[in-house]
Design a protein around this motif. Structure first.
Motif, PDB file in Angstrom:
ATOM      1  N   GLY A 167      31.536  39.364  44.107  1.00 16.23           N
ATOM      2  CA  GLY A 167      31.541  40.815  44.307  1.00 16.23           C
ATOM      3  C   GLY A 167      32.404  41.176  45.497  1.00 16.23           C
ATOM      4  N   ASP A 168      32.293  42.414  45.949  1.00 15.70           N
ATOM      5  CA  ASP A 168      33.054  42.896  47.104  1.00 15.70           C
ATOM      6  C   ASP A 168      32.690  42.054  48.322  1.00 15.70           C
ATOM      7  OD1 ASP A 168      34.454  44.351  48.985  1.00 15.70           O
ATOM      8  OD2 ASP A 168      33.511  46.258  48.522  1.00 15.70           O
ATOM      9  N   SER A 169      33.631  41.270  48.816  1.00 17.33           N
ATOM     10  CA  SER A 169      33.404  40.336  49.910  1.00 17.33           C
ATOM     11  C   SER A 169      34.466  40.506  50.988  1.00 17.33           C
ATOM     12  CB  SER A 169      33.480  38.891  49.404  1.00 17.33           C
ATOM     13  OG  SER A 169      32.588  38.676  48.344  1.00 17.33           O
ATOM     14  N   ILE A 170      34.052  40.389  52.222  1.00 17.45           N
ATOM     15  CA  ILE A 170      35.010  40.361  53.324  1.00 17.45           C
ATOM     16  C   ILE A 170      35.318  38.894  53.616  1.00 17.45           C
ATOM     17  CG2 ILE A 170      35.444  40.925  55.741  1.00 17.45           C
ATOM     18  CD1 ILE A 170      35.222  43.389  53.951  1.00 17.45           C
TER      19      ILE A 170
ATOM     20  N   VAL B 179      39.997  40.985  54.978  1.00 19.86           N
ATOM     21  CA  VAL B 179      40.360  41.764  53.792  1.00 19.86           C
ATOM     22  C   VAL B 179      39.159  41.836  52.850  1.00 19.86           C
ATOM     23  CG1 VAL B 179      42.836  41.210  53.897  1.00 19.86           C
ATOM     24  CG2 VAL B 179      41.304  39.725  52.593  1.00 19.86           C
ATOM     25  N   ASP B 180      39.106  42.901  52.067  1.00 20.88           N
ATOM     26  CA  ASP B 180      38.147  43.000  50.969  1.00 20.88           C
ATOM     27  C   ASP B 180      38.713  42.191  49.816  1.00 20.88           C
ATOM     28  OD1 ASP B 180      35.760  44.705  51.172  1.00 20.88           O
ATOM     29  OD2 ASP B 180      37.182  46.250  51.789  1.00 20.88           O
ATOM     30  N   ALA B 181      37.896  41.333  49.249  1.00 19.66           N
ATOM     31  CA  ALA B 181      38.359  40.472  48.156  1.00 19.66           C
ATOM     32  C   ALA B 181      37.202  40.164  47.224  1.00 19.66           C
ATOM     33  CB  ALA B 181      38.928  39.175  48.724  1.00 19.66           C
ATOM     34  N   PHE B 182      37.533  39.618  46.079  1.00 11.73           N
ATOM     35  CA  PHE B 182      36.518  39.033  45.204  1.00 11.73           C
ATOM     36  C   PHE B 182      37.083  37.773  44.582  1.00 11.73           C
ATOM     37  CE2 PHE B 182      38.786  41.746  42.235  1.00 11.73           C
ATOM     38  CZ  PHE B 182      38.874  40.982  41.085  1.00 11.73           C
ATOM     39  N   TYR B 183      36.173  36.859  44.270  1.00 15.69           N
ATOM     40  CA  TYR B 183      36.530  35.565  43.705  1.00 15.69           C
ATOM     41  C   TYR B 183      36.387  35.589  42.192  1.00 15.69           C
ATOM     42  CZ  TYR B 183      36.179  30.649  42.450  1.00 15.69           C
ATOM     43  OH  TYR B 183      36.370  29.423  41.863  1.00 15.69           O
ATOM     44  N   LEU B 184      37.343  34.975  41.521  1.00 18.15           N
ATOM     45  CA  LEU B 184      37.283  34.819  40.075  1.00 18.15           C
ATOM     46  C   LEU B 184      38.124  33.614  39.670  1.00 18.15           C
ATOM     47  CD1 LEU B 184      36.416  36.010  37.273  1.00 18.15           C
ATOM     48  CD2 LEU B 184      38.574  37.278  37.314  1.00 18.15           C
TER      49      LEU B 184
ATOM     50  N   LYS C 159      38.702  45.023  36.761  1.00 17.58           N
ATOM     51  CA  LYS C 159      37.682  44.288  37.523  1.00 17.58           C
ATOM     52  C   LYS C 159      37.591  44.847  38.947  1.00 17.58           C
ATOM     53  CE  LYS C 159      35.129  40.442  38.271  1.00 17.58           C
ATOM     54  NZ  LYS C 159      33.772  40.336  37.810  1.00 17.58           N
ATOM     55  N   MET C 160      38.742  45.135  39.558  1.00 13.29           N
ATOM     56  CA  MET C 160      38.756  45.713  40.910  1.00 13.29           C
ATOM     57  C   MET C 160      38.059  47.069  40.940  1.00 13.29           C
ATOM     58  SD  MET C 160      42.461  44.854  42.524  1.00 13.29           S
ATOM     59  CE  MET C 160      42.561  43.388  43.536  1.00 13.29           C
ATOM     60  N   LYS C 161      38.316  47.879  39.924  1.00 13.26           N
ATOM     61  CA  LYS C 161      37.673  49.203  39.874  1.00 13.26           C
ATOM     62  C   LYS C 161      36.154  49.080  39.868  1.00 13.26           C
ATOM     63  CE  LYS C 161      41.511  51.344  37.406  1.00 13.26           C
ATOM     64  NZ  LYS C 161      41.975  51.819  36.089  1.00 13.26           N
ATOM     65  N   THR C 162      35.647  48.046  39.206  1.00  9.70           N
ATOM     66  CA  THR C 162      34.202  47.823  39.164  1.00  9.70           C
ATOM     67  C   THR C 162      33.696  47.220  40.468  1.00  9.70           C
ATOM     68  OG1 THR C 162      34.277  47.502  36.764  1.00  9.70           O
ATOM     69  CG2 THR C 162      32.350  46.618  37.924  1.00  9.70           C
ATOM     70  N   VAL C 163      34.319  46.127  40.894  1.00  8.43           N
ATOM     71  CA  VAL C 163      33.857  45.412  42.087  1.00  8.43           C
ATOM     72  C   VAL C 163      33.979  46.282  43.346  1.00  8.43           C
ATOM     73  CG1 VAL C 163      34.347  43.431  43.591  1.00  8.43           C
ATOM     74  CG2 VAL C 163      34.310  43.131  41.117  1.00  8.43           C
ATOM     75  N   PHE C 164      35.066  47.024  43.450  1.00  9.81           N
ATOM     76  CA  PHE C 164      35.320  47.844  44.641  1.00  9.81           C
ATOM     77  C   PHE C 164      34.946  49.315  44.418  1.00  9.81           C
ATOM     78  CE2 PHE C 164      39.050  44.720  45.429  1.00  9.81           C
ATOM     79  CZ  PHE C 164      38.211  43.806  46.048  1.00  9.81           C
TER      80      PHE C 164
END
Length: 143
Positions: free
Chosen positions: A18-21, A37-42, A96-101
């Protein structure tokens, strides 16, 4: 070093799916630069929504080797500019970014009409993950 296992993939998804720093380090001319940075893993990579003319992207263009760190995790990888957020080939990650962020992506900070609004993919190569008293040395390239 072991390849990414189902167990380590599960831990990565739990921590960073999910939204992770995370901290992102770049280096140019032997000078290191670090920022959060704001990031997510996939699937072996982190994804970051950013601006193509930012200092991090300019640095990655000069030297694509990066390092990241987050909650009991550190890794090396390659920074790849996937280009404009709105490109058809970026649709899956952009959605995916629109959902996670979702809590901040439309707060006015991002200009999605600007073709410099881009997606940074941090393709992980190797990393160290600590979980429940265990240390996992992971070779992400050996999936």
């Amino acid at each position: 070093m072991e390849k990414l296992s189902k167990d380590t993939e599960r831990i990565m998804n739990e921590r960073f799916g999910g939204d992770s720093i995370i901290s992102l380090a770049t280096a140019v001319d032997n000078i290191p630069y670090v920022r959060n940075v704001d990031a997510f893993y996939l699937d072996g990579s982190f994804y970051v929504l950013t601006y193509g003319l930012s200092s991090k992207m300019v640095q990655i263009e000069k030297n694509s080797i990066v390092a990241v760190s987050g909650e009991w995790f550190t890794a090396h990888g390659k920074g790849i500019n996937l280009g404009y957020f709105g490109k058809p080939e970026n649709e899956f990650i952009a959605d995916k970014m629109k959902t996670v962020f979702s809590q901040w992506i439309d707060n006015g900070h991002n200009n999605f009409d600007d073709e410099n609004t881009c997606i940074l993919r941090i393709e992980l190569k190797d990393g160290i993950l600590f979980s429940n008293g265990k240390c996992y040395e992971i070779d992400f390239s050996a999936k």
